[in-house]
Design an enzyme around this catalytic site. Structure first.
Site, PDB file in Angstrom:
ATOM      1  N   GLY A  14     -61.643   3.471 -25.880  1.00 11.23           N
ATOM      2  CA  GLY A  14     -62.269   4.346 -26.858  1.00 11.23           C
ATOM      3  C   GLY A  14     -61.386   4.618 -28.060  1.00 11.23           C
ATOM      4  N   ASP A  24     -52.169  -0.286 -17.294  1.00 13.70           N
ATOM      5  CA  ASP A  24     -51.981  -0.700 -18.694  1.00 13.70           C
ATOM      6  C   ASP A  24     -50.766  -0.002 -19.301  1.00 13.70           C
ATOM      7  OD1 ASP A  24     -52.448  -2.100 -20.999  1.00 13.70           O
ATOM      8  OD2 ASP A  24     -54.065  -0.802 -21.718  1.00 13.70           O
ATOM      9  N   GLY A  67     -55.826   6.614 -33.164  1.00 11.93           N
ATOM     10  CA  GLY A  67     -55.651   5.287 -32.577  1.00 11.93           C
ATOM     11  C   GLY A  67     -56.895   4.868 -31.839  1.00 11.93           C
TER      12      GLY A  67
END
Length: 813
Positions: free
Chosen positions: A533, A642, A528
């Protein structure tokens, strides 16, 4: 040879004999559980006591210090003779001549050496035949027909036992400190609005601190509409109350001895006894963050996490009593009126520090300088708190009580001090000057030299006993080591032990870039990618499967990278992805995480594969636990920023593990709020706090979590924009909440069934779904002060989970 064998056998027999002498049970033939009228118990006879028929509880004189005795009930098999009830907690009696008597007129009286009455049960007008200690720890007085006319259960001290009814007329009041059984300052009781509360009731102030004082009864999951005030702890470890305070121990079940105790540090805790060791284990506690307890550090004192709670004095102050934090801190200066001599005072900034309550004025929407002037113009003002919640809010304070330091506090305290006090302009507390040992004192009354000689004799006896125990321990260790060597001398270390050692030694370390390049086969299999990153799958040399993230955050300096990685490496929780190590080279910065096989939540929740309800609730609970750990238990307090389904990974058992809580997200105590101003997160899951330019706190994660659990219920993305009539746009989340609130307001019976993911075909828990929706809506409130904390969410979801289990068991029966 025969002589050696005889010597060895003699040594073995001697050792067995010694162990028998040390550990064999004493005869119980002379134990009694009742006292007839006309009889008494003497303080001078160590065997003069009552013991329940099952030997669980003992009642008699409990000695503390050199010559202080309390008539008490204690757990027989606990290592430290834990007290469950005490008659004369504020008036200990002498070790000579004191006795407890049951008179023929029904009086149950405790007298001191001079014959004065120290305590008595109010039973003089009722004929009493006997006093009896029951198996549940209740000391009762019975008349000739066997009816109970008085019981210790009606007069609790600091402990509630199973089946002891707790009503409006009763309180649990803490002791003063370890070894000091006097009446303390922390209370657990039904308040006048029928809600159970914890209150600090000290010599100077009285202050409620639990449940959360920022919410009303319903906001804390309670009700005050029930005029009944009754609660009880049962044998299973469940506490049930008329105000809806329901909880249970983590080891709920029959056959365990338990107690609910109002501890001297202000926390209410449920304990379970390990019969084998005689030690107690905490199975539930009311206050997760001990610095939330009011009065813990006394007047002017500040509670600091280091990470364990400790007390500190502000600059210019010192402990009032070095042996007792209840007395707080006293100023090392004479106060002056700042309005008359403003040039002689200064303000020292203490970040993330506040003193709850005692505000002499509140001024919203003013500047820091204006707030400072308000305090200068007020002779009584000792400090002011300035909070950055949108516009600046100013609170001037005449008294400094309930001090605490928390990274979640969006502001600072400005302490008024004379210019003569030398301090830095900004103070960072570390709590290292004194710990929160609240009143660890020894009570001594009465006799002089004879008791001192007895004490010295006891100390000599203990020296010999410890020496003997040390010899026995050394012999046992020798046997153990010899047996271990004999067992493994030929076969070597077992594979399981060797593997465990290998994993521990490689727990967190620095990798070279070439190692990780080889492990990932030149970064071949991508798992992913995100803003921070790209993640690749790899296999290390020790055959551990890992996820390797190549960071793209070039602005991060080497010092910041190393500092933050070293902290994140220490974070360990079952619901957080574990970091195994890192790579720090001039051109390469990589992080090595554990590999989580079932990938991220979004791939299960929003795909053709239907995630079952049990798995969804497990994800909601586990994610809440992980965030609560980051927000409330970590030494460095991490804000994720997040939280979304893509960052919630699922292991083989569908247990959630939060990922990407890493770099540049540590809410350090000395960090300026402006450094957290760069917007992070994902559209649709971001709290409005970012757009409103508010200081970023843990409540941004609470908002994102609310979106996630509502998506778990509905089974679709709620972050997407949809077009309404007239081409007006709004998020799916906004529309969803409108629909739910409308259905709840009109009291539609099937509102939960209407909104839960239809792919589940009705296979879900209505109780859990309703609670998740309620929490989800409160989490996404635009006013962040109305959003709950993650630890409160965890506690409620755990209770909800247990309630469903019990419901299912009853249905099976």
């Amino acid at each position: 040879m025969r002589s050696q064998t005889l010597t060895s056998s003699s040594s073995t027999i001697f050792l067995v004999f010694v162990i028998y002498l040390c550990f064999c049970p004493s005869s119980s033939g002379n134990l009694k559980n009742f006292l007839q009228t006309g009889s008494s118990l003497s303080v001078e006879d160590d065997k003069d006591m009552l013991t329940s028929s099952d030997n669980t509880f003992t009642c008699g004189f409990y000695g503390v210090g050199e010559n202080a005795y309390y008539f008490s009930i204690w757990f027989t098999n606990s290592k430290d003779k834990t007290v469950a009830w005490m008659a004369n907690r504020d008036k200990p009696v002498n070790g000579k001549g004191s006795k407890l008597s049951l008179h023929r007129d029904g009086a149950f009286v405790l007298t001191d050496v001079d014959g004065s009455i120290t305590w008595e049960a109010n039973t003089r007008t009722t004929y009493v035949e006997r006093a009896e200690l029951l198996d549940n720890g209740n000391l009762v007085l019975k008349n000739s027909s066997g009816k109970v006319v008085w019981q210790s259960f009606d007069f609790p001290t600091d402990t509630l036992l199973p089946h002891q009814r707790f009503t409006k007329s009763k309180k649990l009041i803490s002791i003063l400190g370890r070894g000091n059984y006097g009446t303390g300052y922390f209370n657990f009781f039904f308040d006048t609005d029928n809600v159970l509360r914890l209150v600090y009731d000290g010599p100077d102030i009285s202050s409620v601190y639990w449940p959360n004082v920022d919410f009303d009864a319903f906001g804390n999951g309670r009700t005050n509409f029930n005029s009944t005030r009754i609660a009880m702890l049962d044998d299973m470890g469940w506490f049930l109350s008329s105000d809806w305070l329901n909880f249970n121990g983590s080891d709920s079940g029959f056959g365990i001895r338990r107690r609910l105790t109002m501890d001297y540090d202000g926390n209410l805790r449920l304990y379970s006894l390990n019969i084998a060791s005689g030690l107690w284990t905490i199975r539930w506690e009311a206050v997760r963050q001990l610095c939330s307890v009011h009065g813990l550090c006394g007047r002017n004192g500040i509670c600091v996490y280091t990470p364990e709670p400790k007390c500190s004095c502000p600059p210019g102050y010192e402990m009032a009593d070095p042996s007792n934090w209840n007395k707080g801190c006293k100023p090392r200066f004479s106060r002056i009126c700042s309005s008359k001599s403003p040039q002689q005072v200064k303000f020292v900034k203490m970040r993330y520090v506040d003193f709850y309550g005692f505000d002499s004025s509140y001024s919203p929407g003013i500047t820091l300088e204006s707030c400072k002037m308000k305090c200068l113009e007020d002779c009584q003002c000792n400090a002011f708190s300035y909070r950055l919640t949108g516009d600046g809010n100013c609170f001037t304070k005449v008294e400094l009580f309930n001090g605490y330091e928390s990274p979640n506090f969006p502001g600072a305290l400005y302490l008024k001090l004379p210019l003569s006090i030398e301090t830095s302009e900004v103070i960072v507390l570390n709590g290292t000057n004194h710990t929160c040992k609240l009143g660890e004192t020894t009570v001594t009354i009465g006799l002089g030299s004879s008791s001192t000689l007895e004490t010295r004799a006891r100390r000599v006896t203990w020296v010999y006993l410890y020496s003997f125990a040390s010899v026995i321990g050394a012999i046992e260790m020798l046997f153990f080591v010899s047996g271990w060597w004999f067992l493994f001398r030929k076969s070597g270390i077992p594979a399981m032990v060797e593997e465990g050692y290998r994993v521990l030694s490689n727990h967190f370390r620095k990798f070279s870039y070439m190692e990780l390049k080889k492990a990932t086969k030149n970064f071949q299999e991508e798992l992913g990618r995100g803003a921070s990153g790209v993640v690749f799958k790899g296999v290390l040399a020790d055959e551990r499967v890992v996820a390797v993230k190549k960071l793209g955050d070039a602005h991060l300096t080497e010092e910041v990278f190393w500092a933050e990685v070293s902290i994140i490496g220490k974070i360990n929780h079952m619901n957080l992805v574990r970091m195994w190590g890192f790579c720090l080279e001039p051109k390469h910065r990589l992080l090595v995480y554990e590999y989580v096989e079932n990938r991220s939540l979004d791939k299960h929740l929003f795909s053709g594969n239907v995630l079952g309800w049990n798995e969804r609730f497990k994800v909601a609970l586990g994610t809440a636990k992980g965030l609560a750990y980051l927000h409330h238990e970590c030494l460095e307090w991490v804000i994720h920023c997040d939280v979304k389904p893509e960052n919630i990974l699922l292991d083989g058992e569908f247990e959630p593990k939060i990922s990407d809580f890493g770099l540049a997200k540590l809410s350090e105590r000395d960090r300026n709020n402006s450094e957290m101003s760069r917007i992070r997160g994902t559209k649709g899951y971001m709290a409005p706090d970012w757009a409103l330019n508010l200081p970023i706190t843990a409540k941004v994660d609470v908002y994102s979590y609310g979106v996630v659990i509502l998506e778990l219920v509905k089974g679709i993305r709620l972050s997407h924009w949809v077009v309404e009539d007239g081409d007006e746009q709004e998020t799916e989340l906004t529309r969803f909440i409108k629909v739910v609130k409308r259905k709840m307001q009109v009291e539609e019976m099937a509102w939960v069934e209407d909104i839960v993911d239809k792919r589940l075909n009705g296979h879900f828990s209505r109780i859990q779904a309703e609670k998740m929706v309620e929490f989800g809506i409160s989490c996404v409130d635009e006013n962040r002060s109305k959003r709950p904390t993650m630890d409160s969410i965890v506690q409620t979801l755990l209770e909800c989970e247990d309630a469903v289990k019990i419901h299912n068991q009853i249905r099976e029966w």
